[in-house]
Design an enzyme around this catalytic site. Sequence first.
Site, PDB file in Angstrom:
ATOM      1  N   LYS A  58     -10.845 -13.498  17.581  1.00  0.00           N
ATOM      2  CA  LYS A  58     -11.380 -13.900  18.883  1.00  0.00           C
ATOM      3  C   LYS A  58     -12.306 -15.107  18.748  1.00  0.00           C
ATOM      4  O   LYS A  58     -12.300 -16.005  19.594  1.00  0.00           O
ATOM      5  CB  LYS A  58     -12.105 -12.715  19.535  1.00  0.00           C
ATOM      6  CG  LYS A  58     -11.125 -11.703  20.098  1.00  0.00           C
ATOM      7  CD  LYS A  58     -11.726 -10.351  20.401  1.00  0.00           C
ATOM      8  CE  LYS A  58     -10.599  -9.368  20.763  1.00  0.00           C
ATOM      9  NZ  LYS A  58     -11.017  -7.973  20.746  1.00  0.00           N
ATOM     10  N   GLN A 102     -16.383  -4.335  20.856  1.00  0.00           N
ATOM     11  CA  GLN A 102     -15.118  -4.025  20.196  1.00  0.00           C
ATOM     12  C   GLN A 102     -14.931  -2.513  20.089  1.00  0.00           C
ATOM     13  O   GLN A 102     -15.836  -1.805  19.637  1.00  0.00           O
ATOM     14  CB  GLN A 102     -15.092  -4.678  18.800  1.00  0.00           C
ATOM     15  CG  GLN A 102     -13.796  -4.475  18.029  1.00  0.00           C
ATOM     16  CD  GLN A 102     -12.609  -5.223  18.615  1.00  0.00           C
ATOM     17  OE1 GLN A 102     -12.755  -6.182  19.370  1.00  0.00           O
ATOM     18  NE2 GLN A 102     -11.402  -4.781  18.285  1.00  0.00           N
ATOM     19  N   ASP A 125     -13.532  -8.060  29.076  1.00  0.00           N
ATOM     20  CA  ASP A 125     -12.350  -7.192  29.028  1.00  0.00           C
ATOM     21  C   ASP A 125     -11.793  -6.888  30.422  1.00  0.00           C
ATOM     22  O   ASP A 125     -10.639  -6.489  30.556  1.00  0.00           O
ATOM     23  CB  ASP A 125     -12.700  -5.837  28.386  1.00  0.00           C
ATOM     24  CG  ASP A 125     -12.620  -5.861  26.860  1.00  0.00           C
ATOM     25  OD1 ASP A 125     -11.780  -6.593  26.318  1.00  0.00           O
ATOM     26  OD2 ASP A 125     -13.398  -5.122  26.230  1.00  0.00           O
TER      27      ASP A 125
END
Length: 297
Positions: A58, A102, A125
């Site tokens: 990422k 995460q 997200d």
Amino acid sequence: MTAAGGRAVVLDGKAAAAAVKADLAVRVAALRERGVVPGLGTVLVGDDPGSAAYVRGKHRDCAEVGIASIRVELPADATQAQVEEKVAELNADPACTGFIVQLPLPAGTDTNRVLELVDPDKDADGLHPTNLGRLVLRVREEVTSPLPCTPRGVIDLLQRYEVPLDGAEVVVVGRGTTVGRSIGLLLTRRDVNATVTLCHTGTRDLAAHLRRADVVVAAAGVPGIVRAEDVRPGAAVLDVGVSRVVGADGKAVLTGDVAPGVEDVAGWLSPNPGGVGPMTRALLLANVVEAAERAAG
Ligand SMILES: Nc1nc(=O)c2c([nH]1)NC[C@@H]1CN(c3ccc(C(=O)N[C@@H](CCC(=O)O)C(=O)O)cc3)C=[N+]21
């Protein structure tokens, strides 16, 4: 575009993700001209090598499009309060325009409590309860809140390859949080206009549903659950599932939900890897850039 010679057109997620990132790079440059630098924060708890690799990926993606990255790490034995404190810090950090925690968090952490503390406007997200709620409430208007990345990636991929969705029968397999439970909210918006059936372990006759589908979104995490004999010829099949199985050589391999042979029946097929995964990553960046654009006005 349709398949020639009975083989499916490949929905190339790597190429599509590159196009998404190229567009974002232009928008990031425009923001930087105005003195605004989008920044993605990541919170990684523990030392799982798989999670660490995803997070590194990422940050690499961010560098590619000019997004700053803010890396936060905690040991595996971090307390609930320590994890919550890091979330509060990123919520307050003006350099961070979006962030993720995460998953999975170490056993003993109350994951939902942590995720609910994320500022919904910084929810990269797109899975914060407030943002899922905003999706439920906005059928007509343009949705301006962060959207769930994987469902958004699936729809972007289908639209890029001009797979017809208006009035299409879409069958989703799997009721997980990240895909199954939220993708219908996007597919049934008026500007997409699909009809959605959500199948799961309680579905009586999965094959009967699959045979009627114009589009299959396979997100069950069950290797081979979508078989060639159950796919309508010419249908679009997206393989979203990820399972770790032991290969013939005894090594672990990642495998999707779509059985071999589907490529000879389907009209379009997203490979796995190289399909929806890269799109999920690219649209995470999109949420960060869009949050920065909204904040900049
Ligand atoms: N807060 C949070 N957000 C997530 O989005 C999230 C998470 N936690 N935890 C773990 C899962 C997993 N995930 C992947 C995304 C892309 C690929 C991907 O791009 N895969 C490549 C292959 C593997 C690779 O090249 O790294 C592909 O499909 O082609 C994989 C896995 C996001 N996750």
